[in-house]
Write an enzyme that holds these catalytic residues in place. Structure first.
Site, PDB file in Angstrom:
ATOM      1  N   GLY A 143      34.003  21.364  -3.720  1.00 62.35           N
ATOM      2  CA  GLY A 143      35.026  21.275  -4.757  1.00 62.35           C
ATOM      3  C   GLY A 143      35.669  19.914  -4.962  1.00 62.35           C
ATOM      4  N   TRP A 174      34.655  17.437  -6.899  1.00 64.46           N
ATOM      5  CA  TRP A 174      34.679  17.081  -8.333  1.00 64.46           C
ATOM      6  C   TRP A 174      35.762  17.895  -9.043  1.00 64.46           C
ATOM      7  CZ3 TRP A 174      29.450  15.751 -11.158  1.00 64.46           C
ATOM      8  CH2 TRP A 174      28.847  14.678 -10.491  1.00 64.46           C
ATOM      9  N   ASP A 212      29.689  27.935  -8.378  1.00 63.23           N
ATOM     10  CA  ASP A 212      28.760  27.598  -7.289  1.00 63.23           C
ATOM     11  C   ASP A 212      28.257  28.881  -6.646  1.00 63.23           C
ATOM     12  OD1 ASP A 212      28.233  24.740  -5.624  1.00 63.23           O
ATOM     13  OD2 ASP A 212      27.754  26.571  -4.507  1.00 63.23           O
ATOM     14  N   ASP A 261      25.059  32.074  -9.776  1.00 58.59           N
ATOM     15  CA  ASP A 261      23.858  31.243  -9.778  1.00 58.59           C
ATOM     16  C   ASP A 261      23.686  30.668 -11.187  1.00 58.59           C
ATOM     17  OD1 ASP A 261      21.300  30.240  -9.844  1.00 58.59           O
ATOM     18  OD2 ASP A 261      20.381  31.963  -8.841  1.00 58.59           O
ATOM     19  N   ASP A 296      26.705  18.637 -10.368  1.00 55.76           N
ATOM     20  CA  ASP A 296      26.288  17.850  -9.206  1.00 55.76           C
ATOM     21  C   ASP A 296      25.287  18.669  -8.396  1.00 55.76           C
ATOM     22  OD1 ASP A 296      26.327  15.725  -7.419  1.00 55.76           O
ATOM     23  OD2 ASP A 296      28.102  16.441  -6.341  1.00 55.76           O
ATOM     24  N   LYS A 333      23.560  15.342 -12.071  1.00 49.25           N
ATOM     25  CA  LYS A 333      22.775  14.645 -11.044  1.00 49.25           C
ATOM     26  C   LYS A 333      21.288  14.811 -11.348  1.00 49.25           C
ATOM     27  CE  LYS A 333      23.297  15.846  -6.586  1.00 49.25           C
ATOM     28  NZ  LYS A 333      24.158  15.324  -5.519  1.00 49.25           N
TER      29      LYS A 333
END
Ligand code: SAM
Length: 376
Positions: free
Chosen positions: A53, A55, A117, A133, A169, A209
């Site tokens: 967490g 970000w 997440d 997911d 990310d 990312k």
């Protein structure tokens, strides 16, 4: 490896603990913001693959508390404190007082932050957290509901009040087999992009990312279909030895009539542009050639800040930027800390790390290799 040796080896690991971030990744987002002014006029954000967490913490501190980082201003006192923390400065700087802090911080209005997440996350002020997911189609209604709980329509496939920014990310558990890691990473990126398409507003931004593999220029070309500007950036806090980088896509411009859904994502099935079903020509000028390849006319190429297009028209090299102040700490350098510096514990230990069960099983089995007959 002990905590203090990691402190020396990794300046950002140490700084994260000193400055209260849950993970060193916070600096990657802050340095991206330093370069791209990501949070300018932003109030609604989705943070994908967000655990533990850090970000989301950046989002909460910038949008909810109104703190200023990045281009909006790392203040000198913060910089001095960092040098002190790393042993580069002997004198402890004077802390900002509460009144001064209040003056500087102006919280924004109408803020909505949703983080997703697979792993559970500890709560953060002003952040709605979902355990889901991102590659599964059932996540989209969950996200839409979290974004607009009062006006949620279960049949909707896109957000009625879209968001300004989607960040991701996402990373798989890295195996070390580069091709496999790049493949799994690209699946996560694909899922993140498709979620972004469902919730982003025109003109919105997407930051994600990537692992730089051999076909990464194809990915940039695909992103260029739906964003006006696509750049790839490597923050100073991302280790030079890592193949990780971040795509920063600005100016979301979906082809007219495009309807996002995770069941038939962009570029798959009936939504794949063909010569018979070409994507609409926009100001960015995309055209489908006879062989089905999409040609992208890079409108602002003349300005000299865009990449090169190969003859085939499909591959496109995005401009690459190393970002973060050049005086920022080197993530690959070892800093020799004074002996009297204490090593801090992590700010937020993982809530349910994947290795927890393995440790429990090992404990039950009586140690690293279990008990052998002779030991019983
Ligand atoms: N940005 C985070 C921060 O600042 O704390 C760090 C993210 S960490 C590098 C990568 C995360 O991706 C992990 O927490 C992992 O659980 C998550 N992840 C991987 N696959 C996922 C998936 N399919 N759906 C949701 N999250 C996923």
């Amino acid at each position: 490896m002990g905590k203090s040796s990691k402190d020396k080896r990794d300046a950002y690991y140490r700084l994260a603990k000193e400055e209260g971030w849950r993970a060193r990744s916070a600096y990657k987002l802050l340095q991206l913001d330093e370069e791209f002014n990501l949070f300018e006029n932003v109030t609604r954000v989705v943070d994908l693959c967000a655990a533990p967490g850090s970000w989301s913490q950046v989002l909460s501190r910038v949008l909810i508390k109104g703190e200023k980082f990045g281009r909006a201003g790392w203040n000198e006192k913060q910089k001095d404190m960092r040098s002190y923390v790393l042993g580069l400065e002997k004198e402890k700087p004077v802390q900002m007082d509460a009144a001064e802090e209040f003056e500087k911080n102006k919280p924004r209005e109408g803020v909505r932050i949703v983080s997703i997440d697979l792993q559970p996350m500890s709560p953060l002020e002003g952040v709605t957290m979902l355990r889901a997911d991102i590659t599964h189609p059932s996540t989209i209604p969950l996200l839409l509901k979290a974004l607009d709980p009062d006006t949620f329509d279960p049949n909707a496939t896109s957000a009625p009040h879209p968001v300004d920014l989607v960040i991701s990310d996402g990373a798989p558990d890295v195996t070390g087999l580069h091709d496999l890691d790049i493949y799994v990473q690209s699946q996560l990126l694909w899922a993140a992009l498709n979620l972004a398409l469902c919730v982003l507003k025109p003109g919105g931004k997407f930051v994600a990312k990537i692992f730089r593999g051999k076909d990464v220029d194809l990915l940039f070309a695909q992103l260029k279909i739906v964003f006006e500007r696509v750049k790839v950036a490597k923050p100073r806090s991302s280790r030079a030895s890592s193949i990780e980088a971040f795509v920063v896509c600005e100016g979301f411009c979906p082809p007219p009539g495009f309807k996002a859904t995770l069941d038939t994502p962009l570029g798959a099935g009936s939504q794949l542009p063909t010569p018979e079903n070409p994507p609409a020509k926009t100001e960015m000028s995309r055209k489908v050639r006879g062989d089905g390849a999409i040609e992208i006319d890079l409108g602002d190429e003349e300005e000299g800040d865009e990449g090169d297009v190969e003859e085939a028209g499909l591959r496109w090299i995005a401009p690459f930027l190393a970002c973060g102040d050049l005086s920022a700490y080197d993530s690959d350098a070892t800093y020799h800390l004074p002996k009297d510096r204490i090593s801090l514990d992590p700010v937020q230990p993982p809530t349910a790390p994947p290795y927890k069960r393995a440790l429990e099983m090992r404990k039950l089995a009586g140690g690293a290799y279990g008990k052998t007959k002779g030991q019983e």
